[in-house]
Scaffold this motif. Structure first.
Motif, PDB file in Angstrom:
ATOM      1  N   HIS A  16      -2.195   2.246  15.835  1.00 48.48           N
ATOM      2  CA  HIS A  16      -1.902   2.841  14.537  1.00 48.48           C
ATOM      3  C   HIS A  16      -1.102   4.094  14.820  1.00 48.48           C
ATOM      4  O   HIS A  16      -1.662   5.118  15.202  1.00 48.48           O
ATOM      5  N   ASP A  52      -7.931  -5.467  14.438  1.00 44.53           N
ATOM      6  CA  ASP A  52      -6.811  -6.185  13.832  1.00 44.53           C
ATOM      7  C   ASP A  52      -6.019  -6.980  14.860  1.00 44.53           C
ATOM      8  O   ASP A  52      -4.998  -7.565  14.532  1.00 44.53           O
ATOM      9  N   GLU A  71     -10.958   0.363  10.759  1.00 43.89           N
ATOM     10  CA  GLU A  71     -10.240   0.708   9.535  1.00 43.89           C
ATOM     11  C   GLU A  71     -10.675  -0.186   8.383  1.00 43.89           C
ATOM     12  O   GLU A  71     -10.462  -1.389   8.409  1.00 43.89           O
ATOM     13  N   PRO A  80      -7.641 -13.690   9.716  1.00 41.77           N
ATOM     14  CA  PRO A  80      -7.701 -12.921   8.467  1.00 41.77           C
ATOM     15  C   PRO A  80      -8.517 -13.640   7.394  1.00 41.77           C
ATOM     16  O   PRO A  80      -9.156 -12.995   6.574  1.00 41.77           O
ATOM     17  N   THR A 110     -11.665 -11.865   5.670  1.00 40.83           N
ATOM     18  CA  THR A 110     -11.746 -11.594   4.231  1.00 40.83           C
ATOM     19  C   THR A 110     -12.974 -12.286   3.632  1.00 40.83           C
ATOM     20  O   THR A 110     -13.574 -11.764   2.697  1.00 40.83           O
ATOM     21  N   PHE A 162     -15.775 -10.002   4.195  1.00 36.84           N
ATOM     22  CA  PHE A 162     -15.652  -8.879   3.246  1.00 36.84           C
ATOM     23  C   PHE A 162     -16.236  -9.296   1.895  1.00 36.84           C
ATOM     24  O   PHE A 162     -16.913  -8.517   1.215  1.00 36.84           O
ATOM     25  N   LEU A 199     -12.151  -7.672   7.003  1.00 42.80           N
ATOM     26  CA  LEU A 199     -10.820  -7.235   6.555  1.00 42.80           C
ATOM     27  C   LEU A 199     -10.918  -6.941   5.063  1.00 42.80           C
ATOM     28  O   LEU A 199     -11.111  -7.849   4.255  1.00 42.80           O
ATOM     29  N   SER A 200     -10.778  -5.679   4.721  1.00 42.78           N
ATOM     30  CA  SER A 200     -11.032  -5.249   3.347  1.00 42.78           C
ATOM     31  C   SER A 200      -9.775  -4.683   2.711  1.00 42.78           C
ATOM     32  O   SER A 200      -8.751  -4.480   3.359  1.00 42.78           O
ATOM     33  N   HIS A 201      -9.878  -4.403   1.426  1.00 45.67           N
ATOM     34  CA  HIS A 201      -8.789  -3.716   0.734  1.00 45.67           C
ATOM     35  C   HIS A 201      -8.440  -2.398   1.433  1.00 45.67           C
ATOM     36  O   HIS A 201      -7.287  -2.023   1.530  1.00 45.67           O
ATOM     37  N   TYR A 243      -8.527  -1.640   4.529  1.00 44.90           N
ATOM     38  CA  TYR A 243      -7.668  -1.824   5.711  1.00 44.90           C
ATOM     39  C   TYR A 243      -6.204  -1.795   5.290  1.00 44.90           C
ATOM     40  O   TYR A 243      -5.375  -1.132   5.914  1.00 44.90           O
ATOM     41  N   VAL A 244      -5.885  -2.532   4.227  1.00 43.60           N
ATOM     42  CA  VAL A 244      -4.500  -2.556   3.751  1.00 43.60           C
ATOM     43  C   VAL A 244      -4.085  -1.160   3.277  1.00 43.60           C
ATOM     44  O   VAL A 244      -3.010  -0.666   3.618  1.00 43.60           O
ATOM     45  N   SER A 245      -4.958  -0.511   2.533  1.00 39.70           N
ATOM     46  CA  SER A 245      -4.617   0.828   2.031  1.00 39.70           C
ATOM     47  C   SER A 245      -4.349   1.797   3.182  1.00 39.70           C
ATOM     48  O   SER A 245      -3.354   2.508   3.189  1.00 39.70           O
ATOM     49  N   ASN A 302      -3.489   1.223   6.262  1.00 40.79           N
ATOM     50  CA  ASN A 302      -2.313   0.913   7.075  1.00 40.79           C
ATOM     51  C   ASN A 302      -1.027   0.869   6.275  1.00 40.79           C
ATOM     52  O   ASN A 302       0.062   0.834   6.849  1.00 40.79           O
ATOM     53  N   ALA A 303      -1.139   0.835   4.958  1.00 39.95           N
ATOM     54  CA  ALA A 303       0.062   0.834   4.129  1.00 39.95           C
ATOM     55  C   ALA A 303       0.425   2.258   3.706  1.00 39.95           C
ATOM     56  O   ALA A 303       1.500   2.481   3.171  1.00 39.95           O
ATOM     57  N   ASP A 304      -0.479   3.208   3.980  1.00 39.60           N
ATOM     58  CA  ASP A 304      -0.130   4.606   3.694  1.00 39.60           C
ATOM     59  C   ASP A 304       1.048   4.994   4.548  1.00 39.60           C
ATOM     60  O   ASP A 304       1.099   4.687   5.729  1.00 39.60           O
TER      61      ASP A 304
END
Lengths: 411, 411
Positions: free
Chosen positions: B191, B230, B282, B312, B316, B319, B398-400, B402-404, B406-408
């Motif tokens: 990361h 991941d 994460e 994935p 999920t 999750f 793998l949760s929401h 994680y996306v948030s 890593n998408a920041d």
């Protein structure tokens, strides 16, 4: 949400002489829904297929392999039957029995041998196939057979797809025109509720025996085997090319000048269909082309393209429109090329040269990377600097919606 | 959010004789933050390490490998220096120069040769290391050296970790007690903003030359190499075991009865630390143990554990607390065991036997699977039914978030 994926227009989907489709509502999982598709081929047609490598492959995949391997001993392949709503996978001996019963029932309706039928299923895994519903609905599908049902056929094989996927092309050869039309489905590589990849392409070209098998493998490798959404290989993936031989174009060998013309057209259509799956990928907001050049072998280029396409960190960065170069370089680094000299690696985001000789290009401006990342279609080009081999793959980003879609309970 | 990860207590972290830590604020990425850690070892200590296999490995990783390979020619390893805020990866020749300059500066402060220092960096990739800030802050870190700074050291190496990770154990051997204490960091495998895995374990045990190297590899394989968040292998992953030899326990060979005692204690502590990384993964909401038994080889068990841990779709489903067995079976099927007989595969979710002989266990009730899936710690046990080999891996869902996370955007 889809990425630049217009709905196919019925009039654009050309009939293929010698190929018919019939659709019915069997009520397999839900009522009042097209969920059963029968396809028939004129005598003298050829059929070849490529299937999942998953060891937990579904019963219909096993039956397809067996029937294709019989090589005409019980008559050539003349019909295909597809059901959605149930994958008939992880169903053991009963599942095999059900797949064979489906073939037998359709064969009876069409006056064929059961070995002349290929069965396909897609949907939830580990649930018994409701065989009686399928058998009951087969006559309705047969009664519906017609050459111009491509759009309905594309709808009938949908599961979590948000729209039907179909395409058509007419290619001119020195011996006359060839029509190629195909449909496919898939949104996650596997999704018990439900989405596995199926692809069917029909053409009126004729092939000498044996030619279609190797050609189908080649086409699959550069189309449906070059896409990834979540990297999960399904239990049911199947890709079929059919050639009815009903046009004036008859191809005797790979040295026939029309072989290349038809092959390119088939590959073009297969790629277009495969890319439709990515454009409708679960939660997709971006369509990415990962183009790897300068490899020693095509296989190592594929390794790199796959690592980049599959990395959750790369995919979330694309979702965020973040030109996060380190994540892409890291994926190249762990792709599995043991003797990779990273100092020879170049990378471009769209038209922007971002990594030079393994590091940040001194003239690279983050604003330029940012501009490219905001587009809905992005090409990442990677030059490994060690040979002339290439491989391109297509993928989509990893968004909140991917998690939502896959975290929804199945029922 | 973490999964059952209590904050380490300062008093529980036992000092290791002959091992000191000093912390400073170098302002590498942010001001007023512990971001520089110096560790020193008494003369006669031994050090061994395992590093990332990523070809884009960071400059400090390359320097570590070289200094460890010199095998005492310029003196044994006596100091380690870790900075956060910058990974010094993808930085080319300048990066190598900076890593060597860091070693030289610390060596001067400590009156050592530069080759006696191991450097570590973690943080953003592709940015030049602010070498002057690090060199300026080194004297403050050296002045801070002390045996009881484990908690502060754990804090100083944090990046996106939500809390420091440290653990300690005292094990009794026939020759007396051995103290083992360690720290680690990591929340995503890589990361750039920032999180790569670093692990440091120190002990006062003494080892005959050579013993520690193979032992470190063995411990790493069953701890830090058996976790995945991941699946991305970072450019900077490093795991180090240090043995100061300051206790009464001196181990001459692997046949020494205390070798096994100390090895088990080291492995236990390394696993605990590695699992802390998963518990702080994460976006993690669940901690999963994937236990594969009945394999022909440990390697094939590892392939299966990795495929399940990395999928994935499986992650999920966890999750969502959805006992989606088909996804797990599909991952087993594509793990890469070509001759796997799926009819011999059994699977348990916690204490519930869910898949029997490759299909759904007839006596399985979905309510039982649902009950297990709602727990925060879940064990999936898979019996391949083809041998006696085993491998366990640990992962998270793998949760929401994680996306948030890593998408920041990085800044």
């Amino acid at each position: 949400m889809t990425v630049n994926l217009p709905l196919p227009q019925k009039n654009d989907l050309k009939p293929v002489k010698g190929f018919e489709m019939g659709i019915a509502q069997a009520g397999i999982k839900k009522a009042n829904r097209k969920d059963l598709l029968v396809m028939t081929l004129a005598p003298g047609s050829q059929v070849a297929g490529v299937f999942t490598l998953n060891r937990f492959c579904a019963a219909p995949v096993q039956v397809c392999r067996e029937h294709l391997a019989q090589d005409g001993r019980n008559g050539e392949i003349r019909a295909l039957v597809v059901n959605t709503g149930n994958a008939n996978a992880g169903t053991g001996e009963t599942g095999m029995k059900h797949a064979l019963e489906t073939c037998a029932a359709l064969a009876k309706d069409l006056n064929l041998n059961p070995e002349q039928v290929l069965p396909f299923s897609t949907g939830v895994i580990l649930e018994p196939l409701p065989i009686e519903k399928i058998v009951s609905a087969l006559p309705a599908a047969v009664a519906n057979l017609g050459e111009d049902h491509w759009f309905d056929a594309a709808e009938a094989i949908m599961t979590t797809d948000t729209q039907p996927k179909a395409a058509s092309v007419v290619v001119q050869t020195s011996a006359g025109p060839v029509t190629i039309t195909g449909i496919c489905k898939g949104a996650g590589m596997i999704h018990p509720n439900m989405a596995t990849m199926l692809g069917f392409i029909a053409s009126d070209v004729g092939f000498a025996p044996g030619l279609l098998t190797s050609l189908t493998r080649e086409v699959a490798d550069q189309s449906f085997n070059a896409i990834t959404i979540d990297g999960d290989t399904s239990t049911n993936d199947s890709f079929i090319i059919m050639a009815t031989g009903q046009s004036s174009v008859q191809i005797a060998s790979v040295t026939d000048p029309n072989y290349g013309v038809v092959k390119d057209a088939l590959l073009g259509l297969a790629r277009k269909l495969a890319q439709m799956i990515v454009r409708d990928g679960e939660g997709a907001t971006k369509f990415m082309t990962i183009e790897v050049i300068g490899g020693k072998t095509q296989e190592e280029c594929r390794l790199v393209a796959k690592a980049v396409s599959h990395s959750p960190l790369v995919k979330t960065a694309f979702f965020a429109s973040d030109p996060n170069l380190g994540r892409i370089l890291a994926a190249i680094g762990y792709a599995g090329i043991d003797d990779l000299d990273v100092n020879r690696v170049q990378m471009w985001l769209g038209d922007v040269w971002v990594a030079k000789d393994g590091g940040r290009n001194p003239s690279y401006q983050e604003a330029d990377g940012q501009r490219v990342m905001k587009e809905s279609e992005i090409t990442v080009k990677i030059d490994l600097g060690r040979g002339n081999a290439t491989q391109t793959m297509w993928t989509c980003d990893l968004s909140h919606d991917y998690v939502s879609i896959n975290a929804d309970y199945r029922s």
